[in-house]
Each structure stands twice: as structure tokens, then as C-alpha cells.
Scaffold this motif. Sequence first.
Motif, short mmCIF file in Angstrom:
data_model
loop_
_atom_site.label_atom_id
_atom_site.label_comp_id
_atom_site.label_asym_id
_atom_site.label_seq_id
_atom_site.Cartn_x
_atom_site.Cartn_y
_atom_site.Cartn_z
N GLY A 69 0.85 -1.14 0.05
CA GLY A 69 0.09 0.17 -0.04
C GLY A 69 0.85 1.37 0.02
N VAL A 70 1.85 1.12 0.79
CA VAL A 70 2.71 2.46 0.68
C VAL A 70 3.51 2.72 -0.60
CG1 VAL A 70 4.96 3.24 1.85
CG2 VAL A 70 3.15 2.48 3.18
N ASN A 71 3.90 1.44 -1.23
CA ASN A 71 4.67 1.72 -2.55
C ASN A 71 3.59 2.22 -3.81
OD1 ASN A 71 7.17 0.84 -1.80
ND2 ASN A 71 6.68 -1.26 -1.97
N ILE A 72 2.47 1.45 -3.47
CA ILE A 72 1.37 2.08 -4.65
C ILE A 72 1.14 3.51 -4.09
CG2 ILE A 72 -1.15 1.83 -5.14
CD1 ILE A 72 -0.66 -1.26 -4.74
N TRP A 73 0.77 3.91 -3.17
CA TRP A 73 0.77 5.56 -2.66
C TRP A 73 1.77 6.14 -3.08
CZ3 TRP A 73 3.17 9.38 0.24
CH2 TRP A 73 2.32 10.33 0.48
N MET A 74 3.14 5.75 -2.89
CA MET A 74 4.14 6.60 -3.41
C MET A 74 4.11 6.65 -4.74
SD MET A 74 7.27 5.62 -0.56
CE MET A 74 8.29 6.73 -1.29
N ILE A 75 3.89 5.68 -5.73
CA ILE A 75 3.83 5.72 -6.96
C ILE A 75 2.80 6.76 -7.63
CG2 ILE A 75 3.50 4.63 -9.24
CD1 ILE A 75 5.06 1.99 -7.50
N LYS A 76 1.62 6.79 -7.14
CA LYS A 76 0.67 7.54 -7.41
C LYS A 76 1.10 9.12 -6.78
CE LYS A 76 -3.14 4.39 -7.41
NZ LYS A 76 -4.32 4.07 -6.97
N HIS A 77 1.75 9.20 -5.90
CA HIS A 77 1.72 10.62 -5.62
C HIS A 77 3.17 10.98 -5.84
CE1 HIS A 77 -1.73 9.40 -3.35
NE2 HIS A 77 -2.08 10.87 -3.44
N ALA A 78 3.82 10.72 -6.72
CA ALA A 78 5.23 11.01 -7.16
C ALA A 78 5.43 12.42 -7.30
CB ALA A 78 5.69 10.27 -8.38
N SER A 79 6.47 13.05 -7.02
CA SER A 79 6.67 14.34 -7.26
C SER A 79 6.73 14.92 -8.69
CB SER A 79 7.95 14.96 -6.52
OG SER A 79 8.31 16.13 -6.72
N THR A 80 5.94 15.90 -9.03
CA THR A 80 6.22 16.31 -10.46
C THR A 80 6.50 17.79 -10.45
OG1 THR A 80 3.64 16.92 -10.49
CG2 THR A 80 4.24 14.84 -11.31
N GLY A 81 6.94 18.32 -9.50
CA GLY A 81 7.46 19.73 -9.38
C GLY A 81 8.62 20.08 -10.14
N THR A 82 9.40 21.25 -9.99
CA THR A 82 10.30 21.72 -10.84
C THR A 82 11.50 21.91 -9.43
OG1 THR A 82 9.85 23.74 -10.50
CG2 THR A 82 9.26 22.55 -12.65
N ASP A 83 11.59 20.80 -8.72
CA ASP A 83 12.64 20.72 -7.63
C ASP A 83 13.97 20.98 -8.27
OD1 ASP A 83 14.07 21.07 -5.39
OD2 ASP A 83 13.16 18.87 -4.73
N PRO A 84 15.05 21.69 -8.02
CA PRO A 84 16.35 21.44 -8.66
C PRO A 84 16.99 20.43 -7.96
CG PRO A 84 16.31 23.51 -7.45
CD PRO A 84 14.82 22.92 -7.51
N GLN A 85 16.87 19.92 -6.85
CA GLN A 85 17.48 18.94 -6.08
C GLN A 85 16.52 17.51 -6.56
OE1 GLN A 85 19.34 19.27 -2.79
NE2 GLN A 85 19.95 21.37 -3.47
N ALA A 86 15.83 17.26 -7.20
CA ALA A 86 15.08 16.30 -7.45
C ALA A 86 15.97 15.26 -8.59
CB ALA A 86 13.88 16.42 -8.21
N PRO A 87 15.91 13.85 -8.46
CA PRO A 87 16.68 13.09 -9.40
C PRO A 87 16.31 13.38 -10.59
CG PRO A 87 15.37 11.93 -7.91
CD PRO A 87 15.19 13.27 -7.68
N VAL A 88 17.40 13.52 -11.55
CA VAL A 88 17.45 13.82 -13.07
C VAL A 88 16.75 12.57 -13.96
CG1 VAL A 88 18.32 14.42 -15.16
CG2 VAL A 88 19.12 15.47 -13.00
N THR A 89 15.74 12.63 -14.61
CA THR A 89 15.10 11.45 -15.31
C THR A 89 15.52 11.40 -16.88
OG1 THR A 89 13.30 12.76 -15.86
CG2 THR A 89 13.07 11.65 -13.80
N VAL A 90 15.41 10.32 -17.61
CA VAL A 90 15.84 10.46 -18.71
C VAL A 90 15.23 11.29 -19.74
CG1 VAL A 90 15.95 8.90 -20.82
CG2 VAL A 90 16.37 7.81 -18.67
N GLU A 91 13.96 11.59 -19.68
CA GLU A 91 13.02 12.63 -20.34
C GLU A 91 13.62 13.75 -20.21
OE1 GLU A 91 11.22 10.60 -18.03
OE2 GLU A 91 10.87 8.91 -19.41
N ALA A 92 14.07 14.31 -19.10
CA ALA A 92 14.48 15.70 -18.60
C ALA A 92 15.85 15.74 -19.33
CB ALA A 92 14.64 15.96 -17.16
N GLU A 93 16.51 14.88 -19.35
CA GLU A 93 17.92 14.79 -20.00
C GLU A 93 17.86 14.86 -21.58
OE1 GLU A 93 21.38 12.25 -19.24
OE2 GLU A 93 21.07 12.44 -17.08
N SER A 94 17.02 14.51 -22.17
CA SER A 94 17.06 14.33 -23.47
C SER A 94 16.48 15.83 -24.16
CB SER A 94 16.06 13.13 -24.17
OG SER A 94 14.42 13.56 -23.61
N GLY A 95 15.78 16.42 -23.16
CA GLY A 95 15.58 17.77 -23.73
C GLY A 95 16.62 18.72 -23.87
#
Length: 97
Positions: A69-95
Motif C-alpha cells: 500500500g505504501v509503495n502504491i501510494w508513493m507511485i501515485k503521489h510522485a513528485s512532479t514539481g520543478t525541484d532542482p534537487q530532484a533526481p534527473v530522469t531520462v526525459e528531462a536529460e533528452s530535452g
Amino acid sequence: MTAHAETHAPEVAHASHSDGGDPRIQIAASLKFEPSEVHDFELADKAAGQMMGKLLAFLFCVLVTLMSGVNIWMIKHASTGTDPQAPVTVEAESGHH
């Protein structure tokens, strides 16, 4: 002690371990359990083991459910903000190329 051990290592009794010691020790050593008492103990031990097994199985199921339940909740409520300290994803690097 086995006959082999007796021939190779004769037992040397210390003075504090003499047979003429505390009579309570001699009485306790002479006591034996009745077969009915042994049978009752075995039944109680078996019942306690079964209850412990059921308790552990129940706790395992509860904890797996909570972790899922905690894992499902964390997946659904993943951070979508523009935090500069957030981990870099592949989509963000490709742009950036």
C-alpha cells in the motif's frame, strides 16, 4: 559418559561437587516426570508452536499488505514539481541536447 571416555579421561570430581552436598540437589535429581505430565507438556508445546506460527504468518501478511500500500501510494503521489534537487530522469536529460 561412554566406556571409551571413561578409559581415556577418568572423571576427577572437584571438592565442591561431592555427593554429600546439598540434599535439595539430590532430591531434584531423583525426581522424574510422569508419562502423563510429559504427554501434557508435549501437547502444550505443540499448541504454543502452532499459535506462534499462526501469529507470524498473520504478521507477515499484514506487513506485506502495508508495504504494498505504501509503495502504491508513493507511485501515485510522485513528485512532479520543478525541484532542482530532484533526481534527473531520462526525459528531462533528452530535452537538453
